[in-house]
Design an enzyme around this catalytic site. Structure first.
Site, PDB file in Angstrom:
ATOM      1  N   SER A   1       0.863  -1.189   0.000  1.00  0.00           N
ATOM      2  CA  SER A   1       0.000   0.000   0.000  1.00  0.00           C
ATOM      3  C   SER A   1       0.891   1.227   0.000  1.00  0.00           C
ATOM      4  CB  SER A   1      -0.848  -0.012   1.282  1.00  0.00           C
ATOM      5  OG  SER A   1      -1.526   1.218   1.460  1.00  0.00           O
TER       6      SER A   1
ATOM      7  N   TYR B   1      -2.373  -1.300  10.323  1.00  0.00           N
ATOM      8  CA  TYR B   1      -2.292  -1.399   8.856  1.00  0.00           C
ATOM      9  C   TYR B   1      -0.955  -0.861   8.348  1.00  0.00           C
ATOM     10  CZ  TYR B   1      -4.043  -1.110   3.999  1.00  0.00           C
ATOM     11  OH  TYR B   1      -4.227  -1.254   2.648  1.00  0.00           O
TER      12      TYR B   1
END
Ligand code: NAD
Length: 262
Positions: free
Chosen positions: A144, A157
């Site tokens: 990401s 995350y």
């Protein structure tokens, strides 16, 4: 002959969003695919048979929970036995949870680290011996922009995605002479169910309509002010599988509309 004819791809978390788009594209390039992820059995069966019909490849589904190492090992084993190996491994399964760290539930931290990071360790260690034996393999980790930069309230995350980028670099070095590459793709915001959940939550928190959340909060980070498309990520995944990409390894490749260069 298609780029991936005769090869097999295992894509984790491929019943939805980015993983599904990548699995469909790899099948279109001639790969047999193993799908994985959660969902309604009849809908998954439709996805599976649609891929077989559209692309003339075999498509199987394994329901392994990516937080369970024994189920992951069994899935890689099934892929090897029934489809002839794991030539392309796409570690894509992922979940999100957003909260200030003091209120972040420890069980959510554990789940995010297990699914978004540790699962890739387990799939890679199980798939590598087969890749090394064939002297060919492609490992693509869907990290990401949050593998490169942070945002507040996404501690688990961001930590897991940074970890996944680190794992990518380490594996790339370990297999550099084995014909195997390992890279991370670092997408910005893609309009999938994972992000749609965040949009709904933000709309409630700020009491504003979802289109304002998209333009004023979500896409604020992305200079193009547009979502990244699943097809952008599928196309890069395919490129990384070509011979032209054989010297790209250990890279963390942003596909983020310029987010991380700011
Ligand atoms: P999604 O929610 O549409 O898909 C997630 C997939 O993972 C689904 O198939 C789901 O069933 C599966 N999954 C979740 N938990 C699982 C588990 N325990 N075991 C097996 N499968 C499981 O989300 P998405 O947006 O397509 O995200 C895919 C990946 O891309 C994730 O790793 C995510 O972090 C990453 N990513 C997404 C975005 C974005 O903006 N959507 C941006 C950057 C990175």
């Amino acid at each position: 002959m298609k780029i991936l004819s005769g090869k097999t791809a295992l894509v984790t978390g491929s019943t939805s969003g980015i993983g599904l788009g990548i699995a469909q594209e790899l099948a279109a390039q001639g790969a047999h695919v193993m799908l994985n992820g959660f969902g309604k059995p009849d809908e998954i069966e439709t996805l599976r048979t649609d891929i077989e019909k559209a692309h003339g490849v075999r498509a199987l589904y394994n329901p392994a929970d990516m937080s369970k190492p024994d189920q992951i090992a069994a899935m890689v084993d099934e892929c090897t036995k029934t489809l002839g190996g794991v030539d392309v491994l796409v570690n894509n399964a992922g979940i999100q949870f957003v909260s200030p760290i003091e209120d972040f539930p420890p069980e959510k931290w554990d789940a995010i680290v297990a699914i978004n990071l540790s699962s890739a360790f387990h799939t890679i260690r199980a798939a590598l011996p087969g890749m090394k034996a064939k002297k060919w393999g492609r490992i693509i980790n869907i990290a990401s922009a949050h593998g490169l930069v942070a945002s507040p309230f996404k501690s688990a995350y961001v930590a897991a995605k940074h970890g996944l980028v680190g794992l990518t670099k380490t594996v790339a070095l370990e297999v550099a002479t084995d014909g195997v590459t390992c890279n991370a793709i670092c997408p910005g915001y893609v309009n999938t169910p994972l992000v749609q959940g965040q949009i709904k939550d933000q709309a409630k928190t700020h009491n504003i309509p979802e289109d304002r959340v998209i333009s004023e909060i979500i896409l604020k980070a992305q200079p193009t002010r547009q979502f990244v498309e699943v097809t952008d990520l599928a196309a890069l995944t395919t490129f990384l599988c070509t011979d032209a990409a054989r010297n790209i390894t250990g890279a963390a490749l942003p596909v983020d509309g310029g987010w991380t260069v700011q």
